[in-house]
Design an enzyme around this catalytic site. Sequence first.
Site, PDB file in Angstrom:
ATOM      1  CB  ALA A  18      -1.219  -0.135   1.349  1.00 31.14           C
ATOM      2  CB  ALA A  75       3.193   0.532   3.629  1.00 29.34           C
ATOM      3  CE1 TYR A  80      -2.147  -8.655   0.371  1.00 28.37           C
ATOM      4  CE2 TYR A  80      -5.032  -9.133   0.739  1.00 28.37           C
ATOM      5  CZ  TYR A  80      -3.912  -8.693  -0.363  1.00 28.37           C
ATOM      6  OH  TYR A  80      -3.890  -7.256  -0.839  1.00 28.37           O
ATOM      7  CG  LEU A  98      -5.047  -5.414   2.799  1.00 26.84           C
ATOM      8  CD1 LEU A  98      -5.664  -7.552   2.962  1.00 26.84           C
ATOM      9  CD2 LEU A  98      -4.984  -5.585   1.587  1.00 26.84           C
ATOM     10  CG  HIS A 118     -10.516  -2.723   6.891  1.00 31.59           C
ATOM     11  ND1 HIS A 118     -10.129  -1.458   7.675  1.00 31.59           N
ATOM     12  CD2 HIS A 118      -9.117  -2.395   5.610  1.00 31.59           C
ATOM     13  CE1 HIS A 118      -8.899  -0.385   7.231  1.00 31.59           C
ATOM     14  NE2 HIS A 118      -8.684  -1.370   5.868  1.00 31.59           N
ATOM     15  CE  LYS A 145      -9.074   6.754   7.816  1.00 27.82           C
ATOM     16  NZ  LYS A 145      -8.470   7.062   6.338  1.00 27.82           N
ATOM     17  NE  ARG A 183      -8.128   7.472   0.197  1.00 28.12           N
ATOM     18  CZ  ARG A 183      -6.685   7.361  -0.115  1.00 28.12           C
ATOM     19  NH1 ARG A 183      -6.991   7.392  -1.639  1.00 28.12           N
ATOM     20  NH2 ARG A 183      -6.025   7.081   0.586  1.00 28.12           N
ATOM     21  CG  ASP A 224      -9.748   7.923   2.764  1.00 31.38           C
ATOM     22  OD1 ASP A 224      -9.819   7.555   3.188  1.00 31.38           O
ATOM     23  OD2 ASP A 224      -9.432   9.087   2.357  1.00 31.38           O
TER      24      ASP A 224
END
Length: 378
Positions: free
Chosen positions: A37, A40, A83, A99, A104, A122, A192, A204
């Site tokens: 991601a 990260a 994963y 993710l 999630h 989040k 998003r 978001d």
Amino acid sequence: MSSASGFVNRNRKAFNPPEAKPLPNVKPLKFGILGAAAIAPDALLTPVKSHPEAVVHAVAARDKARAGAFAKKHGIAKAYGSYQELIDDPEIDAIYNPLPNGLHYEWTMKALAGGKHVLLEKPCVNTAEEARKMFQLADAKGLVLLEAFHYRFHPANHRIKAIIDSGELGAVKSTKTSLTFPAGLFKTDDIRYNYSLGGGALMDMGSYTVSSMRYFTGQNPTQVLSAKHELANPQIDRRTEATFALPGSITSTIVCDLGMPWKFKLIPSMPDLNAVITCEKGDIKVTNYIAPTAYHSITVTAGGKRRVEKAYTFPDLGEPWWTTYRYQLEEFVNKVKGRPTRTWITAEDSIQNMAAIESVYAKSGLGSRPKSSYVPPV
Ligand SMILES: *[C@@H]1O[C@H](CO)[C@@H](O)[C@H](O)[C@H]1NC(C)=O
């Protein structure tokens, strides 16, 4: 140090921190990252560099070559093409899950089932009910699960809360917490904007505005008074404005936007990262509560007097260049190691935040983001 050179120094070191030496006789906490991601590096890879007790040991992506390239770029020892393989690595203590929101639930449940602590981006999941199930599993397994509301760990936000709680301004009457960005930050095919992946401005950026409203007031909303969206597509809010009633006759407004249209199609609209807390005897205007390390100001006005405060460190913890994510990592490691924490986002806090988000989508009729189809084994 002048504030201009302070700004430059802080932000240079924030992205390129001095590296901590491992402590003798201490086994560092080994993280595995689910997904290569974009968040990260800021959220975990840079913060671990200056933490003597944490390392990123592995990364997994559905595409092994992508995981390999990410691992190489960031100096991560292992790369996995699945994963589950990463979760099954016995060397890993904790999973960082950045993710898409819609994944999630499944991957946090699987990580917890695999005996790993989880640092979860989040919003923690799509619904309050799923949040409750995740925290129940973490509790049953004796594992740490933290929703990564990193802003909450920064001393600037502690200072704001301390001013409110000191009573010098009297009771809180209203708040406005905003997080808006001009169009162009996210592409139109960004996750998003994808409903099945748990997209939407309120999910978001909005999750921060709801979280900070609840933090500054110390209350959960009792009612949604109004909820207005501007839509990116029929199921996705590009912008949400909502007002809530909270106990103590508090009225709170949140505003979030993933991409405000440019003025005259030429001039990007200015981002709004501000919070205003209006109390009986004065108010607090905050610039940049979300990433205060870059810069921030806390302007307190009361009785015709005005002062500006800043807080980059705690008296006994941190460096001016520590980011919100670095402060968060400090407490995550403390929690896993059974040490006291000065800040924590509790299970109930995360569940109530999801409930408040869902209440806005219910009021507007846009509806909660879809529940995961994943059914954990019993
Ligand atoms: C949303 O994401 C899913 C899963 O990646 C994908 O199959 C779907 O096409 C996406 N939807 C849109 C509208 O982009």
